[in-house]
Structures are given as structure tokens and as C-alpha cells.
Design a protein around this motif. Structure first.
Motif, PDB file in Angstrom:
ATOM      1  N   THR A   3       0.827  -1.203   0.000  1.00 22.94           N
ATOM      2  CA  THR A   3       0.000   0.000   0.000  1.00 22.94           C
ATOM      3  C   THR A   3       0.859   1.250   0.000  1.00 22.94           C
ATOM      4  O   THR A   3       2.002   1.236   0.440  1.00 22.94           O
ATOM      5  N   THR A   4       0.318   2.324  -0.517  1.00 21.15           N
ATOM      6  CA  THR A   4       0.986   3.615  -0.517  1.00 21.15           C
ATOM      7  C   THR A   4       0.161   4.583   0.316  1.00 21.15           C
ATOM      8  O   THR A   4      -0.944   4.274   0.731  1.00 21.15           O
ATOM      9  N   ALA A  10     -10.555   1.029  -3.601  1.00 18.94           N
ATOM     10  CA  ALA A  10     -10.653  -0.126  -4.498  1.00 18.94           C
ATOM     11  C   ALA A  10      -9.350  -0.922  -4.501  1.00 18.94           C
ATOM     12  O   ALA A  10      -9.364  -2.153  -4.497  1.00 18.94           O
ATOM     13  N   TYR A  11      -8.224  -0.234  -4.492  1.00 16.03           N
ATOM     14  CA  TYR A  11      -6.918  -0.901  -4.472  1.00 16.03           C
ATOM     15  C   TYR A  11      -6.769  -1.724  -3.206  1.00 16.03           C
ATOM     16  O   TYR A  11      -6.253  -2.834  -3.232  1.00 16.03           O
ATOM     17  N   GLU A  12      -7.234  -1.190  -2.106  1.00 18.49           N
ATOM     18  CA  GLU A  12      -7.114  -1.859  -0.811  1.00 18.49           C
ATOM     19  C   GLU A  12      -8.095  -3.033  -0.663  1.00 18.49           C
ATOM     20  O   GLU A  12      -7.753  -4.053  -0.080  1.00 18.49           O
ATOM     21  N   LEU A  13      -9.301  -2.890  -1.181  1.00 18.36           N
ATOM     22  CA  LEU A  13     -10.361  -3.866  -0.912  1.00 18.36           C
ATOM     23  C   LEU A  13     -10.602  -4.874  -2.033  1.00 18.36           C
ATOM     24  O   LEU A  13     -11.046  -5.989  -1.770  1.00 18.36           O
ATOM     25  N   TRP A  18      -9.760  -3.222  -9.069  1.00 17.68           N
ATOM     26  CA  TRP A  18      -8.910  -2.046  -9.283  1.00 17.68           C
ATOM     27  C   TRP A  18      -8.129  -2.188 -10.585  1.00 17.68           C
ATOM     28  O   TRP A  18      -8.056  -1.253 -11.364  1.00 17.68           O
ATOM     29  N   THR A  19      -7.560  -3.372 -10.832  1.00 14.84           N
ATOM     30  CA  THR A  19      -6.789  -3.565 -12.069  1.00 14.84           C
ATOM     31  C   THR A  19      -7.674  -3.390 -13.301  1.00 14.84           C
ATOM     32  O   THR A  19      -7.252  -2.794 -14.288  1.00 14.84           O
ATOM     33  N   GLU A  42       2.891  -1.141  -8.804  1.00 15.09           N
ATOM     34  CA  GLU A  42       2.595  -2.471  -9.342  1.00 15.09           C
ATOM     35  C   GLU A  42       3.443  -2.793 -10.566  1.00 15.09           C
ATOM     36  O   GLU A  42       3.893  -3.935 -10.723  1.00 15.09           O
ATOM     37  N   ILE A  43       3.699  -1.832 -11.434  1.00 13.76           N
ATOM     38  CA  ILE A  43       4.540  -2.063 -12.606  1.00 13.76           C
ATOM     39  C   ILE A  43       5.974  -2.362 -12.175  1.00 13.76           C
ATOM     40  O   ILE A  43       6.624  -3.273 -12.707  1.00 13.76           O
ATOM     41  N   GLU A  44       6.479  -1.600 -11.209  1.00 14.76           N
ATOM     42  CA  GLU A  44       7.823  -1.855 -10.694  1.00 14.76           C
ATOM     43  C   GLU A  44       7.914  -3.246 -10.066  1.00 14.76           C
ATOM     44  O   GLU A  44       8.891  -3.979 -10.286  1.00 14.76           O
TER      45      GLU A  44
END
Length: 59
Positions: A3-4, A10-13, A18-19, A42-44
Motif C-alpha cells: 500500500t501507498t 478499491a486498491y485496498e479492498l 482495481w486492475t 505495481e509495474i515496478e
């Protein structure tokens, strides 16, 4: 998935959801609506995973 500070709910749950949403926004070129910090992360991470996989494969 890490997480950032600016994580979207959406990214968290719902990472898969999210993707899909990010892919749709990219296809529609809705740049201002993208979750840039998490996309970069995510790309990294994907790049690191692929690199590690190839390094292990050749050792």
C-alpha cells in the motif's frame, strides 16, 4: 501488493477490480483518473518479479 499513502479504497479492498478499472481508464485515455502511485508501484513490482524469475532460471 503493497500500500501507498494515497491508496484508493478499491486498491485496498478489491485488487482485481482495481486492475480492471485502471485498464479501462488507460484504454479510454482518462489520464487524470488513474491511480498513478499504485500503478507505478505495481509495474515496478512486476518488473522485479520477472527479473527475479529470469535470474533464478539461468542460475
Amino acid at each position: 501488493m503493497k500500500t501507498t499513502n494515497k491508496s484508493s479504497p478499491a486498491y485496498e479492498l478489491d485488487f482485481y477490480g482495481w486492475t480492471q478499472e485502471q485498464a479501462k481508464l488507460l484504454q479510454e485515455q482518462k489520464w487524470s483518473q488513474l491511480d498513478i502511485p499504485n500503478l507505478v508501484e505495481e509495474i515496478e513490482a512486476l518488473g522485479r518479479q520477472e527479473r527475479h524469475k529470469h535470474l533464478v532460471q539461468f542460475n
